[in-house]
Design an enzyme around this catalytic site. Structure first.
Site, PDB file in Angstrom:
ATOM      1  N   CYS A   2      31.135  39.960  36.398  1.00 52.20           N
ATOM      2  CA  CYS A   2      31.977  40.007  35.514  1.00 52.20           C
ATOM      3  C   CYS A   2      31.754  40.915  34.394  1.00 52.20           C
ATOM      4  O   CYS A   2      30.474  41.161  34.125  1.00 52.20           O
ATOM      5  CB  CYS A   2      32.405  38.587  34.861  1.00 52.20           C
ATOM      6  SG  CYS A   2      32.685  37.386  36.183  1.00 52.20           S
ATOM      7  N   ARG A  27      33.562  45.803  36.837  1.00 56.66           N
ATOM      8  CA  ARG A  27      32.786  44.841  37.407  1.00 56.66           C
ATOM      9  C   ARG A  27      33.561  43.774  37.757  1.00 56.66           C
ATOM     10  O   ARG A  27      33.007  42.478  38.081  1.00 56.66           O
ATOM     11  CB  ARG A  27      32.137  44.550  35.927  1.00 56.66           C
ATOM     12  CG  ARG A  27      31.251  45.655  35.336  1.00 56.66           C
ATOM     13  CD  ARG A  27      30.311  45.090  34.100  1.00 56.66           C
ATOM     14  NE  ARG A  27      29.764  43.961  34.398  1.00 56.66           N
ATOM     15  CZ  ARG A  27      28.238  44.253  34.746  1.00 56.66           C
ATOM     16  NH1 ARG A  27      27.904  45.365  34.374  1.00 56.66           N
ATOM     17  NH2 ARG A  27      27.458  43.195  34.724  1.00 56.66           N
ATOM     18  N   TRP A  74      35.480  38.600  37.941  1.00 56.72           N
ATOM     19  CA  TRP A  74      35.312  38.414  39.191  1.00 56.72           C
ATOM     20  C   TRP A  74      34.801  37.223  39.779  1.00 56.72           C
ATOM     21  O   TRP A  74      33.870  36.619  39.236  1.00 56.72           O
ATOM     22  CB  TRP A  74      34.021  39.491  39.717  1.00 56.72           C
ATOM     23  CG  TRP A  74      34.015  39.784  41.206  1.00 56.72           C
ATOM     24  CD1 TRP A  74      34.859  40.458  42.088  1.00 56.72           C
ATOM     25  CD2 TRP A  74      33.127  38.719  42.204  1.00 56.72           C
ATOM     26  NE1 TRP A  74      34.201  40.622  43.366  1.00 56.72           N
ATOM     27  CE2 TRP A  74      33.315  39.392  43.615  1.00 56.72           C
ATOM     28  CE3 TRP A  74      32.151  37.752  42.028  1.00 56.72           C
ATOM     29  CZ2 TRP A  74      32.633  39.150  44.648  1.00 56.72           C
ATOM     30  CZ3 TRP A  74      31.512  37.328  43.167  1.00 56.72           C
ATOM     31  CH2 TRP A  74      31.564  37.883  44.411  1.00 56.72           C
ATOM     32  N   ASN A  98      28.959  35.667  32.236  1.00 56.05           N
ATOM     33  CA  ASN A  98      29.071  36.630  33.516  1.00 56.05           C
ATOM     34  C   ASN A  98      27.704  35.866  34.103  1.00 56.05           C
ATOM     35  O   ASN A  98      26.595  35.849  33.370  1.00 56.05           O
ATOM     36  CB  ASN A  98      28.770  37.949  33.165  1.00 56.05           C
ATOM     37  CG  ASN A  98      28.065  38.665  34.555  1.00 56.05           C
ATOM     38  OD1 ASN A  98      28.662  38.430  35.581  1.00 56.05           O
ATOM     39  ND2 ASN A  98      27.280  39.615  34.252  1.00 56.05           N
ATOM     40  N   GLY A  99      27.839  35.248  35.559  1.00 55.33           N
ATOM     41  CA  GLY A  99      26.763  34.683  36.082  1.00 55.33           C
ATOM     42  C   GLY A  99      27.269  33.499  36.718  1.00 55.33           C
ATOM     43  O   GLY A  99      28.365  33.246  36.911  1.00 55.33           O
ATOM     44  N   GLU A 479      27.183  53.349  56.834  1.00 53.62           N
ATOM     45  CA  GLU A 479      27.622  53.319  55.564  1.00 53.62           C
ATOM     46  C   GLU A 479      29.143  54.049  55.533  1.00 53.62           C
ATOM     47  O   GLU A 479      30.105  53.485  54.817  1.00 53.62           O
ATOM     48  CB  GLU A 479      27.071  54.492  54.719  1.00 53.62           C
ATOM     49  CG  GLU A 479      27.618  54.961  53.477  1.00 53.62           C
ATOM     50  CD  GLU A 479      27.923  54.295  52.531  1.00 53.62           C
ATOM     51  OE1 GLU A 479      28.499  54.522  51.373  1.00 53.62           O
ATOM     52  OE2 GLU A 479      27.515  52.936  52.713  1.00 53.62           O
ATOM     53  N   LYS A 483      32.329  51.955  54.093  1.00 55.95           N
ATOM     54  CA  LYS A 483      33.368  52.391  53.207  1.00 55.95           C
ATOM     55  C   LYS A 483      34.921  52.165  53.682  1.00 55.95           C
ATOM     56  O   LYS A 483      35.704  51.932  52.772  1.00 55.95           O
ATOM     57  CB  LYS A 483      33.049  53.881  53.142  1.00 55.95           C
ATOM     58  CG  LYS A 483      31.961  54.316  52.338  1.00 55.95           C
ATOM     59  CD  LYS A 483      32.135  54.071  50.609  1.00 55.95           C
ATOM     60  CE  LYS A 483      30.947  53.874  49.994  1.00 55.95           C
ATOM     61  NZ  LYS A 483      30.083  52.696  50.031  1.00 55.95           N
ATOM     62  N   GLU A 486      35.800  48.651  52.919  1.00 56.03           N
ATOM     63  CA  GLU A 486      35.765  47.919  51.569  1.00 56.03           C
ATOM     64  C   GLU A 486      36.912  48.363  51.027  1.00 56.03           C
ATOM     65  O   GLU A 486      37.710  47.999  50.093  1.00 56.03           O
ATOM     66  CB  GLU A 486      34.534  48.890  50.776  1.00 56.03           C
ATOM     67  CG  GLU A 486      33.228  48.466  50.926  1.00 56.03           C
ATOM     68  CD  GLU A 486      32.212  49.084  50.042  1.00 56.03           C
ATOM     69  OE1 GLU A 486      31.482  48.528  49.398  1.00 56.03           O
ATOM     70  OE2 GLU A 486      32.360  50.394  50.200  1.00 56.03           O
ATOM     71  N   HIS A 502      24.941  48.511  75.034  1.00 61.05           N
ATOM     72  CA  HIS A 502      24.178  47.111  75.218  1.00 61.05           C
ATOM     73  C   HIS A 502      25.429  46.256  74.522  1.00 61.05           C
ATOM     74  O   HIS A 502      24.662  45.200  73.819  1.00 61.05           O
ATOM     75  CB  HIS A 502      23.011  47.325  74.294  1.00 61.05           C
ATOM     76  CG  HIS A 502      21.888  48.008  74.833  1.00 61.05           C
ATOM     77  ND1 HIS A 502      21.323  47.413  75.876  1.00 61.05           N
ATOM     78  CD2 HIS A 502      21.215  49.208  74.467  1.00 61.05           C
ATOM     79  CE1 HIS A 502      20.254  48.352  76.242  1.00 61.05           C
ATOM     80  NE2 HIS A 502      20.431  49.322  75.382  1.00 61.05           N
ATOM     81  N   LYS A 601      31.662  45.916  41.214  1.00 63.13           N
ATOM     82  CA  LYS A 601      30.781  47.071  41.345  1.00 63.13           C
ATOM     83  C   LYS A 601      29.122  46.627  41.247  1.00 63.13           C
ATOM     84  O   LYS A 601      28.505  47.155  42.164  1.00 63.13           O
ATOM     85  CB  LYS A 601      31.081  47.923  40.022  1.00 63.13           C
ATOM     86  CG  LYS A 601      30.187  49.129  39.959  1.00 63.13           C
ATOM     87  CD  LYS A 601      30.559  50.048  41.136  1.00 63.13           C
ATOM     88  CE  LYS A 601      29.892  51.377  41.281  1.00 63.13           C
ATOM     89  NZ  LYS A 601      29.930  52.334  42.348  1.00 63.13           N
TER      90      LYS A 601
END
Length: 606
Positions: A2, A27, A74, A98-99, A479, A483, A486, A502, A601
């Site tokens: 947050c 955030r 968040w 925040n936390g 990656e 992306k 996301e 496999h 983020k």
């Protein structure tokens, strides 16, 4: 996760609080709210969803207080509703947080038994009641906070205001970052300096365990033992950084296009362009005697570290262990004293990565970090910080931070290779030259974006997408898949191309696009064999390569032509098309590119 802000001002602060929150919305953006002290009373406005909803609420119901706190959320505990939005408050105290408060259930049960009534599902609200409990026992605001902090377990950053105290704000940090801004007759508080950029460039960062009492005339800072301490005041560069999209539709697009510039800046920090040599800081350990290095990171930074593993093992002949920090922190692996531990984090505040760093230090490792925020906790707790010069990255999906991390790791691999006698002066010069050419190559890649829109039309219709690569292209496949997931919400997976048979090959049919990252390197022919296996099962191949598609011996649905470059430099180049594919697919699907659902983020809690 947050974002929190606070202002003790000389005029109404609501507008400035919202402006600061806008800079922190990356955030978290599940809900937002502000609270102010007005005529001795606490007043607040909250709204579910993005910051614009709060702005609309404030237009209808303005706040006029000169002292206030704000929050963009968040969600961790409780759904993202107005009821669960911060600030949380009662008649005496208001808190933004925040936390995560790990012992909130025990505290809630204890306080409920005393008659406290809780209105939300959050862990944060328990802080309000702990403070109220201490104040009911006769403690003043400062004493109440000092006592309350000792009752809280977890990682948190707090900003607290009190009814009847227009010239008081109390802040605390334990595991989550906080910056204090100094003004003239005004004081500011934010999760990072970028939130304070419009107001001041004079910043003090709280250390782990600190709490601070802010008034208009200044700040008093105390450590976790409640002893008064001094923390340095520094000049922040954040005030010179404009947070806007420029001519781009989204921050992500802007940040993709900034890569030639920021990679140039980052490389220039480590390379003597005239001599074509690399200079990396002294780690305080003889590189020639190292038997192993350890890398740990999360998410995209982990994939950067995985590329770094390939580079360091090949060009420095140094074995590298790498693991995701969220697993490694609980494995608590044994480490040989005197070894090198390397941590990669865009924010420098990633909770899991920081936990592994502290374990590594306890195991007697020399600690180095690749970070984008030089004043971050990870940077400050490292023996050596290797900065990336990406600048603020607002889009949640990392782009320029990733390629700047790769730039630093590439330079580190060369530096270690020279120090260990694995590469000679001419090899160093050749590797440096290949890196110096990267910004130009990326500029050329960015000139031909129209092809991505056509491919995005194909990808946007898919339910599943596979990415394949070998060698350093394997982390690029991981990656690329991340992306796409996301920001477009399409299920995607990255695989080492040799692993296709496999298991993953069972997924392939004519409805499954397969994106193949295949520079024409020593492993190219092996990857071609895997492409042929895909083609024989009807898979739609999208080839990203500097090779002629005629060389693969099978039909490809699309070909993204890449510039000729060395095998060493290719990961930096091939990162860009996988970013653009994800970006244009998300645009085609109409998703929120910069602020994808459920993500934030900076992951500063578990």
């Amino acid at each position: 996760m947050c974002g929190i802000v606070g202002i003790i001002g000389q005029k109404p602060v609501a507008t400035d609080l919202v402006d600061a929150l806008r800079r922190l919305e990356y955030r978290g953006y599940d809900s937002a709210g502000i609270a102010t002290v007005e005529n001795g009373h606490l007043e607040r406005r909250r709204a579910e969803g993005k910051l614009r909803n709060l702005e609309g609420r404030l237009l209808q119901e303005p706040l006029s207080g000169h002292t206030g706190i704000g929050h963009t959320r968040w969600a961790t505990h409780g759904r993202p509703t107005e009821r669960n939005a911060h600030p949380h408050m009662n008649g005496k105290v208001s808190v933004v947080h925040n936390g995560i408060i790990e012992n909130f259930r025990d505290l809630k049960n204890e306080l409920s038994a005393k008659g406290h009534v809780f209105e939300s599902d959050t862990d944060t609200e328990v802080i309000v009641h702990v403070l109220a409990d201490e104040m009911a026992a006769g403690a003043g605001p400062e004493e109440a906070v000092g006592r309350a902090l000792k009752r809280l377990e977890g990682a948190f950053a707090l900003a607290i205001i009190f009814a009847g105290h227009d010239d008081l704000m109390i802040a605390a940090r334990q595991g989550s970052p906080l910056a204090i801004g100094h003004g003239t007759g005004e004081m500011y508080l934010g999760s990072d300096a970028i939130a304070l950029a419009p107001f001041t460039d004079a910043i003090t960062y709280l250390d782990e365990g600190d709490w601070a009492v802010l008034r208009r005339t200044g700040v008093e800072i105390f450590n976790r033992d409640d002893k008064a301490v001094e923390r340095p005041l520094i000049k922040s560069v954040a005030s010179s950084l404009l947070v806007d999209k420029g001519n781009h539709r989204h921050f992500m697009a802007k940040e993709i296009h900034e890569q030639p510039e920021v990679i140039s800046h980052t490389l220039a920090n480590y390379i003597d362009m005239g001599e074509a040599t690399v200079s990396v800081p002294d780690f305080g350990v003889d590189a020639s005697t190292l038997s192993r290095a350890t890398i740990s990171a999360c998410g995209t930074a982990y994939y950067a570290g995985l590329v770094g593993k390939y580079w360091i093992e090949r060009y420095a002949r140094l074995p590298v262990e790498i693991d995701v920090a969220s697993e490694m922190r609980y494995r608590e692996p044994p480490m040989t004293a005197g070894g090198l531990a390397l941590f990669v984090s865009q924010s420098g505040e990633t909770a899991d990565t920081l936990a592994v760093l502290r374990h590594a230090r306890a195991e007697g490792q020399r600690v180095a970090s690749v970070v984008n925020v030089r004043t971050s906790t990870i940077a400050r707790e490292s023996d050596v910080a290797l900065p990336t010069l990406a600048g603020p990255e607002i889009g949640v999906a990392s782009t320029k931070a990733f390629t700047c991390q790769l730039s630093v790791l590439a330079c580190l691999a060369i530096g270690l290779g020279r120090a260990r006698g694995v590469i000679d002066r001419e090899q160093e010069r050749a590797l440096v030259q290949s890196l110096v050419e990267v910004p130009r190559h990326i500029s050329n890649i960015l000139r031909n974006e129209s092809q991505y829109e056509a491919i995005a039309s194909l990808l946007s219709k898919a339910r599943d997408v596979l990415y394949l690569g070998r060698g350093t292209s394997y982390p690029l496949a991981l990656e690329g898949a991340l992306k796409l997931k996301e920001i477009s919400y399409i299920h995607a997976e990255g695989y080492a191309a040799g692993e296709l048979k496999h298991g993953p090959i069972a997924l392939i049919d004519e409805n499954v696009p397969v994106i193949v990252v295949a520079p024409k390197d020593a492993l190219f022919e092996k990857t071609v064999s895997n492409m042929q296996e895909v083609a024989s099962r009807g898979g739609q191949i999208i080839l990203i390569s500097d090779a002629d598609p005629e060389e693969v011996g099978c039909r490809v649905a699309a070909h993204i032509a890449m510039p000729k470059a060395t095998e060493f430099a290719s990961p930096l180049l091939y990162a860009v098309p996988v970013q653009l594919l994800a970006y244009y697919t998300a645009v085609a699907m109409g998703t929120d590119v910069d602020q994808p659902r459920n993500l934030a983020k900076s992951v500063t809690v578990e």
